[in-house]
Write a protein that holds these residues in place. Structure first.
Motif, PDB file in Angstrom:
ATOM      1  N   ASP A  92       9.037  -2.295  15.093  1.00  0.00           N
ATOM      2  CA  ASP A  92       7.654  -2.574  15.478  1.00  0.00           C
ATOM      3  C   ASP A  92       7.185  -3.908  14.917  1.00  0.00           C
ATOM      4  O   ASP A  92       6.474  -4.662  15.598  1.00  0.00           O
ATOM      5  N   ARG A  93       7.583  -4.226  13.698  1.00  0.00           N
ATOM      6  CA  ARG A  93       7.116  -5.462  13.082  1.00  0.00           C
ATOM      7  C   ARG A  93       7.912  -6.678  13.561  1.00  0.00           C
ATOM      8  O   ARG A  93       7.396  -7.782  13.623  1.00  0.00           O
ATOM      9  N   LEU A  94       9.169  -6.445  13.880  1.00  0.00           N
ATOM     10  CA  LEU A  94       9.968  -7.558  14.390  1.00  0.00           C
ATOM     11  C   LEU A  94       9.631  -7.847  15.853  1.00  0.00           C
ATOM     12  O   LEU A  94       9.651  -9.013  16.283  1.00  0.00           O
ATOM     13  N   ASP A 127      11.133  -9.627   8.327  1.00  0.00           N
ATOM     14  CA  ASP A 127      11.237 -11.069   8.085  1.00  0.00           C
ATOM     15  C   ASP A 127      12.688 -11.484   7.873  1.00  0.00           C
ATOM     16  O   ASP A 127      13.114 -12.558   8.317  1.00  0.00           O
ATOM     17  N   ARG A 128      13.461 -10.637   7.174  1.00  0.00           N
ATOM     18  CA  ARG A 128      14.868 -10.975   6.956  1.00  0.00           C
ATOM     19  C   ARG A 128      15.640 -10.987   8.280  1.00  0.00           C
ATOM     20  O   ARG A 128      16.482 -11.849   8.522  1.00  0.00           O
ATOM     21  N   PRO A 159      20.016 -11.691  12.339  1.00  0.00           N
ATOM     22  CA  PRO A 159      20.057 -10.297  12.809  1.00  0.00           C
ATOM     23  C   PRO A 159      20.892  -9.375  11.928  1.00  0.00           C
ATOM     24  O   PRO A 159      20.883  -8.164  12.149  1.00  0.00           O
ATOM     25  N   VAL A 160      21.605  -9.909  10.979  1.00  0.00           N
ATOM     26  CA  VAL A 160      22.374  -9.091  10.037  1.00  0.00           C
ATOM     27  C   VAL A 160      21.886  -9.413   8.634  1.00  0.00           C
ATOM     28  O   VAL A 160      21.962 -10.559   8.187  1.00  0.00           O
ATOM     29  N   TYR A 161      21.374  -8.389   7.961  1.00  0.00           N
ATOM     30  CA  TYR A 161      20.895  -8.588   6.603  1.00  0.00           C
ATOM     31  C   TYR A 161      21.654  -7.663   5.662  1.00  0.00           C
ATOM     32  O   TYR A 161      21.639  -6.435   5.819  1.00  0.00           O
ATOM     33  N   VAL A 162      22.316  -8.245   4.681  1.00  0.00           N
ATOM     34  CA  VAL A 162      23.046  -7.495   3.654  1.00  0.00           C
ATOM     35  C   VAL A 162      22.288  -7.645   2.352  1.00  0.00           C
ATOM     36  O   VAL A 162      22.054  -8.770   1.888  1.00  0.00           O
ATOM     37  N   THR A 163      21.885  -6.535   1.779  1.00  0.00           N
ATOM     38  CA  THR A 163      21.107  -6.565   0.549  1.00  0.00           C
ATOM     39  C   THR A 163      21.885  -7.215  -0.584  1.00  0.00           C
ATOM     40  O   THR A 163      23.123  -7.238  -0.582  1.00  0.00           O
ATOM     41  N   ASP A 164      21.144  -7.720  -1.555  1.00  0.00           N
ATOM     42  CA  ASP A 164      21.791  -8.284  -2.744  1.00  0.00           C
ATOM     43  C   ASP A 164      21.897  -7.258  -3.859  1.00  0.00           C
ATOM     44  O   ASP A 164      22.253  -7.598  -4.986  1.00  0.00           O
ATOM     45  N   GLN A 165      21.607  -5.976  -3.552  1.00  0.00           N
ATOM     46  CA  GLN A 165      21.601  -4.944  -4.582  1.00  0.00           C
ATOM     47  C   GLN A 165      22.908  -4.160  -4.660  1.00  0.00           C
ATOM     48  O   GLN A 165      23.052  -3.284  -5.505  1.00  0.00           O
ATOM     49  N   ASP A 171       4.472   1.200   3.328  1.00  0.00           N
ATOM     50  CA  ASP A 171       5.396   1.143   4.447  1.00  0.00           C
ATOM     51  C   ASP A 171       5.363  -0.223   5.103  1.00  0.00           C
ATOM     52  O   ASP A 171       6.381  -0.775   5.484  1.00  0.00           O
ATOM     53  N   THR A 172       4.184  -0.792   5.218  1.00  0.00           N
ATOM     54  CA  THR A 172       4.066  -2.103   5.832  1.00  0.00           C
ATOM     55  C   THR A 172       4.795  -3.151   5.008  1.00  0.00           C
ATOM     56  O   THR A 172       5.488  -4.020   5.544  1.00  0.00           O
ATOM     57  N   THR A 173       4.696  -3.050   3.684  1.00  0.00           N
ATOM     58  CA  THR A 173       5.338  -4.044   2.823  1.00  0.00           C
ATOM     59  C   THR A 173       6.851  -4.004   2.965  1.00  0.00           C
ATOM     60  O   THR A 173       7.504  -5.033   3.158  1.00  0.00           O
ATOM     61  N   GLN A 174       7.452  -2.819   2.883  1.00  0.00           N
ATOM     62  CA  GLN A 174       8.904  -2.715   2.983  1.00  0.00           C
ATOM     63  C   GLN A 174       9.391  -3.110   4.373  1.00  0.00           C
ATOM     64  O   GLN A 174      10.324  -3.909   4.519  1.00  0.00           O
ATOM     65  N   ALA A 175       8.785  -2.539   5.413  1.00  0.00           N
ATOM     66  CA  ALA A 175       9.224  -2.839   6.773  1.00  0.00           C
ATOM     67  C   ALA A 175       9.004  -4.306   7.113  1.00  0.00           C
ATOM     68  O   ALA A 175       9.833  -4.935   7.776  1.00  0.00           O
ATOM     69  N   ALA A 176       7.856  -4.868   6.669  1.00  0.00           N
ATOM     70  CA  ALA A 176       7.583  -6.275   6.969  1.00  0.00           C
ATOM     71  C   ALA A 176       8.599  -7.186   6.295  1.00  0.00           C
ATOM     72  O   ALA A 176       9.053  -8.179   6.880  1.00  0.00           O
ATOM     73  N   HIS A 177       8.947  -6.871   5.058  1.00  0.00           N
ATOM     74  CA  HIS A 177       9.943  -7.690   4.352  1.00  0.00           C
ATOM     75  C   HIS A 177      11.275  -7.666   5.088  1.00  0.00           C
ATOM     76  O   HIS A 177      11.908  -8.711   5.299  1.00  0.00           O
ATOM     77  N   LEU A 178      11.721  -6.470   5.498  1.00  0.00           N
ATOM     78  CA  LEU A 178      13.007  -6.368   6.192  1.00  0.00           C
ATOM     79  C   LEU A 178      12.931  -7.028   7.570  1.00  0.00           C
ATOM     80  O   LEU A 178      13.916  -7.642   8.023  1.00  0.00           O
TER      81      LEU A 178
END
Length: 707
Positions: free
Chosen positions: A116-118, A58-59, A64-70, A49-56
């Motif tokens: 929480d991470r941001l 950071d983005r 403030p707007v992140y659009v995935t590349d997937q 959970d920390t890895t996914q939430a931390a990555h997002l």
């Protein structure tokens, strides 16, 4: 004590202090390593959970707007500025994550972890490839739930994620009170629709386009062909109708110019084709914008960059299905295989595959793109964390030809368990065991490069005049024939009924044989109307003959009997004798017009139809006078003008000629045989017909003047 002794004590003391400092440092270092060990030994789920939430987080820290590349085929990264402009309308700090729909089992929990991470308060919104799915307000006043409800219920399901977020942002900007009212209204409309149906779809699908093409083909041939068939048939059908012979004041039936019917059919076909082309003008089945080349290559570039550093790449935007220990063991197996005889590189990509991504969900296409970007031969493994599938492609690796990968056990390639991680760690280990035991070969193969469909083809609708349009042309022609047959049958029945109710005038040669001796009131009314209408038509179509004295006198006298209204012949008020008079006068007038048109001298044959048959005026003109019996009682005979048939009967069978004498109902209500009377005994002008047509005309005019 010697000075040297004191110096030795100070040195010893200093040395003792150094030992204590080194011991403290060692203890601190030991505690640090213990903390690190405890951290790495923490539960896998917490680290994931920390890895996914931390990555997002950071983005979002960068933007403030992140659009995935997937999701480049549905939500290209190039649409991020559009989302940003919509986010500015909310009036509060807004953080937007556009991620695949399966990025988190609980969207609100993911947004909370990212917050929480941001460490920044605001409105956090999660969007997938269809719509806004979750929204949470942290320490800001924003009607997130009401806006989410309004955006969900007010828009059709195919409105697209950008339009959904724009509607969401607009509702948030209206404030809590208006947003709550709007959400309640949307819920009421949704429940009032019956089965809880969504608003009408904004786009059509390929099936709808096929239906449009099929219907266009049917209409394009069916309607013009039906016009041609029915036009010709109705024109002939109308000619056979009694009403087509004209009625007072109507003139002749309208007629289309020659060639007008094909022209109308051609114009109809052009109108249908143009109208269908303008009406069915949809070109796409989705609100998705076309991706750029950078959009389509963004994820592959990210994966290639990661594989250059580590042969095992796990997508940081997805929930982690491999813990640190599993990844470490997999790296060791890959390294060991690379050092083995005949071995080689193995690259593992743990990324989700979806129809919305750059490969359109095709693992071979994705592996081919990664191989091209990495530029190294080897075995490329694509493990999908969503459904647990494992696919592999070998590029020029002798130890593992692609044909051997076809024998990969189903238990390794697929997973039907309900485990969240699909046991990918164990199954990837089994895959490495399979690769290690793969048969050797001296002929390395290089698979053909697969290509994903062009993004524009994903949602592009086929042209209207294609596909089922061509079968529709055939069906339309067949349908036109079927409809024509049905309508022709109906019109034939209608025509028969109309002709029976209002028959066409009989030709003069058939009058003696077709005229009944005891005509009914229905027969007299139908015949009188058809004969008078026919006389009217002949006057209209022969204007040069309209001044013929005999014909005009006959027509004028007949119109006096009906007070100038042909429709009065259908009323019960017209007596049977008057109906017979109308029939006789109409036939005499037509005969006068016919005689005049067939002769250069109109006066030479003006007396052709002076006398009617004395036994039955409906028999037509008399040919001579003859002594005939008019009653079965007695032997008394009367000298009467008779037609050819009655004359022959009087000569051959004189005792039966009285049976040809016409009788009429006493009144318009008479029905039975006992209510009938010989026509010459009725009151009114009709008996004068025995003395000739002029006498009948005079009697009618005198009666009219008295009235």
């Amino acid at each position: 004590m010697r000075p040297g002794g004191m110096r030795g004590v100070r040195v010893a003391a200093v040395a003792g202090g150094g030992i204590r400092r080194r011991s403290a440092f060692a203890c601190s270092l030991l505690l640090f390593f213990c903390f690190c060990a405890l951290w790495t030994a923490a539960p896998a789920g917490a680290a994931d959970d920390t890895t996914q939430a931390a990555h997002l987080a950071d983005r979002l820290r960068d933007n403030p707007v992140y659009v995935t590349d997937q999701l480049p085929r549905e939500v290209p990264r190039s649409t991020a500025p559009d989302f940003a402009r919509a986010a500015e309308r909310t009036g509060v700090p807004t953080y937007v994550l556009v991620l695949p729909g399966h990025s988190a089992d609980d969207g609100e929990a993911l947004l909370g972890a990212v917050h929480d991470r941001l460490g920044r308060d605001g409105l956090y919104v999660l969007v997938d490839y269809l719509e806004v799915t979750d929204a949470v307000a942290f320490e800001v006043k924003a009607p997130a739930e009401d806006a989410l409800t309004a955006a969900s219920y007010e828009l059709p399901y195919d409105a697209g994620p950008l339009r959904s977020f724009e509607r969401f942002a607009d509702v948030v900007a209206q404030g809590s009170e208006k947003a709550a009212s709007r959400a309640e209204a949307a819920r009421e409309r949704f429940s009032d629709s019956g089965a809880g149906e969504d608003p009408e779809a904004q786009f059509i699908g390929p099936t709808d386009r096929e239906n449009q093409a099929f219907l266009t083909g049917i209409a394009l041939t069916g309607i013009p062909l039906l016009i041609l068939l029915l036009g010709s048939f109705v024109r002939r059908w109308r000619r056979r109708l009694p009403s087509a012979r004209g009625n007072p004041g109507s003139g002749t039936p309208s007629r289309l110019p020659r060639g007008a019917l094909p022209g109308i059919a051609l114009l109809t076909a052009v109108t249908i084709a143009l109208g269908a082309w303008l009406t069915f003008d949809q070109t796409t089945s989705s609100a998705a914008q076309a991706p750029t080349a950078a959009d389509l290559s963004a994820r592959v570039d990210r994966v290639v960059k990661g594989l250059k550093q580590d042969p095992v790449y796990t997508d940081p935007e997805s929930q982690q299905v491999l813990d640190a220990g599993q990844r470490a063991r997999l790296r060791d197996r890959i390294s060991e295989f690379g050092r083995s005889e005949g071995g080689g590189p193995v690259f593992v990509s743990v990324v989700p595959l979806m129809t919305e991504d750059e490969s359109a969900g095709n693992a071979d296409v994705f592996a081919s793109a990664v191989h091209a970007g990495l530029g190294r031969d080897g075995v490329y493994v694509v493990a999908d964390p969503l459904d647990g599938d494992i696919n592999a492609v070998s590029y020029s690796l002798p130890r593992v030809p692609n044909r051997s990968l076809f024998d990969l056990p189903d238990s390794v390639q697929y997973d039907d368990s309900e485990a969240r991680d699909h046991q990918l760690g164990d199954r990837l280990g089994q895959f490495m065991t399979f690769v290690e035991k793969a048969p050797r070969t001296d002929e390395p193969d290089h698979p053909a490069t697969d290509r994903a469909p062009e993004p524009v083809d994903d949602h592009a609708l086929a042209p209207l005049f294609s596909g089922d349009f061509w079968p529709g042309l055939i069906v339309g022609a067949f349908a036109a024939l079927v409809v024509f047959a049905l309508l022709a049958g109906v019109l034939a029945i209608v025509g028969t009924v109309l002709r029976r109710r209002n028959p066409a005038p009989l030709p003069s040669g058939a009058l003696p044989f077709e005229a009944p001796t005891d005509p009914s009131l229905t027969y007299l009314r139908r015949t009188a109307r058809s004969e008078l209408l026919e006389l009217q038509r002949e006057f209209t179509e022969n204007p040069d003959q309209a001044a013929h004295i005999r014909a005009w006198d006959c027509f004028d006298a007949a119109m006096l009997l009906v007070d100038g209204d042909v429709d009065a012949l259908a009323d019960d008020a017209v007596e049977p004798a008057s109906l017979v008079s109308v029939i006789v006068l109409s036939r005499a007038g037509r005969a006068a017009l016919s005689t005049d048109s067939d002769s250069d001298d109109s006066n030479s044959n003006s007396n052709t139809y002076n006398l009617c048959c004395g036994l039955n005026p409906l028999h037509g003109p008399a040919v001579s006078r003859h002594h005939v019996r008019i009653s079965a009682e007695g032997r008394r005979r009367s000298l009467l003008p008779v037609c050819q048939m009655c004359r022959e009967t009087a000569i051959v069978e004189p005792d039966t000629v009285h049976t040809l004498r016409m009788t009429l109902p006493r009144t318009a209500a008479g029905t039975g045989r006992g209510d009938r009377v010989p026509y010459e005994e009725v009151t009114g002008p009709l008996p004068a017909v025995r003395d000739g047509i002029p006498q009948l005309i005079n009697q009618i005019r005198e009666s009219a003047s008295v009235r």
